[in-house]
Write an enzyme that holds these catalytic residues in place. Sequence first.
Site, PDB file in Angstrom:
ATOM      1  N   GLU A 182       0.806  -1.225   0.000  1.00  0.00           N
ATOM      2  CA  GLU A 182       0.000   0.000   0.000  1.00  0.00           C
ATOM      3  C   GLU A 182       0.837   1.272   0.000  1.00  0.00           C
ATOM      4  OE1 GLU A 182      -2.754   0.014   3.244  1.00  0.00           O
ATOM      5  OE2 GLU A 182      -3.589  -1.933   2.737  1.00  0.00           O
ATOM      6  N   ASP A 235      -9.251  -9.802   4.961  1.00  0.00           N
ATOM      7  CA  ASP A 235      -8.246  -8.763   5.154  1.00  0.00           C
ATOM      8  C   ASP A 235      -6.955  -9.302   5.777  1.00  0.00           C
ATOM      9  OD1 ASP A 235      -7.169  -6.225   5.178  1.00  0.00           O
ATOM     10  OD2 ASP A 235      -8.743  -5.342   6.417  1.00  0.00           O
ATOM     11  N   GLU A 253      -7.480  -5.177  -2.959  1.00  0.00           N
ATOM     12  CA  GLU A 253      -6.901  -3.927  -2.474  1.00  0.00           C
ATOM     13  C   GLU A 253      -5.496  -3.777  -3.063  1.00  0.00           C
ATOM     14  OE1 GLU A 253      -6.463  -1.292   1.615  1.00  0.00           O
ATOM     15  OE2 GLU A 253      -6.123  -3.438   1.686  1.00  0.00           O
ATOM     16  N   GLU A 279      -8.726   4.809   2.676  1.00  0.00           N
ATOM     17  CA  GLU A 279      -8.732   4.495   4.101  1.00  0.00           C
ATOM     18  C   GLU A 279      -7.533   5.125   4.811  1.00  0.00           C
ATOM     19  OE1 GLU A 279      -8.565   0.211   4.163  1.00  0.00           O
ATOM     20  OE2 GLU A 279      -6.406   0.211   4.440  1.00  0.00           O
TER      21      GLU A 279
END
Length: 684
Positions: free
Chosen positions: A171, A415, A464, A470
């Site tokens: 990320e 997740d 993702e 987020e």
Amino acid sequence: MNKSLFLAAFAAAALPVCAEQILERSPDGRNEIRIDTDPVLTYSVYRDGKLRVAPTPISMSFEGKGAVGTSSLLKKPKVLSNQHGSRKAVLPTPIYKKAQVVDDGNETKVAFEGGWEVHLHARNDGVAYRFATVWTDPMVKVLDERGGLVLPSRDLTVYAGLTGGHASSWESIYTKTKVGALKDEKQKLCYLPLLVQYKDGVNLVVTESDLLDYPGWNLVADAQDPAKLNSSMAKFPDPAQVKDNQRQRQVGARFPYLAQTKGTRTYPWRVFILADRPEKLVENDIVYALATPSRLEGDLSWIKPGKVAWEWWNCWNVYGKGVDFKAGCNTATYKHYIDFAAETGLEYVIMDEGWSVKLRIMEINPEIDVAELVRYGQKKGVGIILWCSWPQLVNRQDEVFQKYASLGVKGFKIDFMDRDDQFVVDFLERTAAIAAKYRLMVDYHGMYKPTGFHRTYPNIINYEGVHGLETAKFHKSWEMPGNDLKVVFTRMVAGPLDYTPGAMRHRARPLGDDGWPQRFDPKTAVFVPNWNQPDVQGTRVHQMALMSLYEAPLQMLCDSPSLYRENMECFKYMAAVPTTWDETVGLAGDVDRYAAVARRKGDVWYAAAIAGWDGAEIDLGTDFLGAGEWNAEIFEDGINAGRAPQDYVHRTIRVTAGLKIPVKMAPGGGFTVRFSRKPAWQVW
């Protein structure tokens, strides 16, 4: 039934054992991938006759079998046969950015002495290679795979996702640098996709396809050669050294091998996507086309993409009319979200972390009646999707999925995998297969980049692996508008992304002493996040544009129903945006300045553009529209959006194909337009 024509022909041609170079070209002749056996086995990539990836050594090594692909001046790999063929098929793609994919490519299979092969594939949007083994051993251990990336110059610009190691959520914000400078970065592991830009304007994205039963491909800068990146893949985790905290499974030690797998198999494709302009990267289909076809049989109509009313980002903060209860993670609040979804045409509500007791997935929070909420949603036409962390599912998929599918739950958001070793890759495949047995969709959060897995298991509805919205709740930099741009040309090129747009609170670029937005370095400026009432960087229309700019079959609308009710003009537009498409066209792109993409669903087109902190002015082309006149419903940044980012203009004009629409985007701004033959109220 697939009504498309499928043609495939591989003609075996025995080659002299001294063959040193074998190549494959794309149907249009522009892209080329070669392998050379002298002096060592290498691959190289060309576009328009120019070298794009310099000869890069490739090999694999196996326990008890030694290495395949290695060579020396004394002993070269011996070619036994060279089979060339072409294939042309039209693949139906019910959940994708296009209604169908043309599988049009040329392929060569090179068989070597010792029972191993290298496959080359060339399409008009890119090229790829992979290894294959043809051994009778039921299982083999892969010790290592050598296959990185040697670029023609250390001075080429790259956009790289960097992380500290193989335990990663994938990320990070992409870093722009020169390939020769990657070795100096603090975060050493470069994960894929990787974007390379050449001085003649050509763009190359490096990624992979058909990742099954094998660890993911990453890169690391070579210590000696500044133009070289070496492959880096996670070894298999030692189960005795895995710490399970029910949120993550942290690896303490790994075995000295990458994978234990079948003796006869193909390995993942190493993919090189090529385009003359950055925006054309978004049109590529190579990752999807090279993936294994669907393994799900029978009626798949239960797999339904759609939009989600999501509660975690906005902290269950509902208020105002109709809220006569204490808001929070409880049944009354979730019924309010379901009511809102039903009123506004959203297909799903996700119940994120908190519905179960302290990550114990079979124990439901006493404040929440899941069965009642599922029944309530069914009456209103709204499906329920449950969140869980992946350790709660390991070796328990049947037990968990059977229980919640029997209640009527539609799927799971899973997740915190935060790894891409063989164990995790196998877990994801096994989980998707078991979920399909119970007619459940899965959204893989905390996940590495897409590798065409959603073609193999169409119930994988999103991924993702992106620095998504987020992070506005906790990330302390002002880099989000620039990040949003980079995502279009890097991560999204590999496939759909769970970014979760749609925020209704905004912050402009900080003002200078003169009252105007200042020039500032977003890497050093400090953004102060608000966890309970999060806001985002950039304008209202920037958020609206992301709804169609970003590919996401399961699109989460991140903000509170109460805020959406206060901004219904904007929300109605976002809620009407489809989540799968019949056509996708890249319109304009500069990785550091702006991006513009058009998408069609049925007879309606959407076009969207976003800008970084410097703003941008572009002429938005409309050549993609059909003949005749169109109603163009536009949302654009208002004249004061640079200092009051909620400022926007909503207008409608009539256009014909070929007209260029002037677009002026504020710092962190955006633009979005819906082209329809019908007035806006009929679309809504």
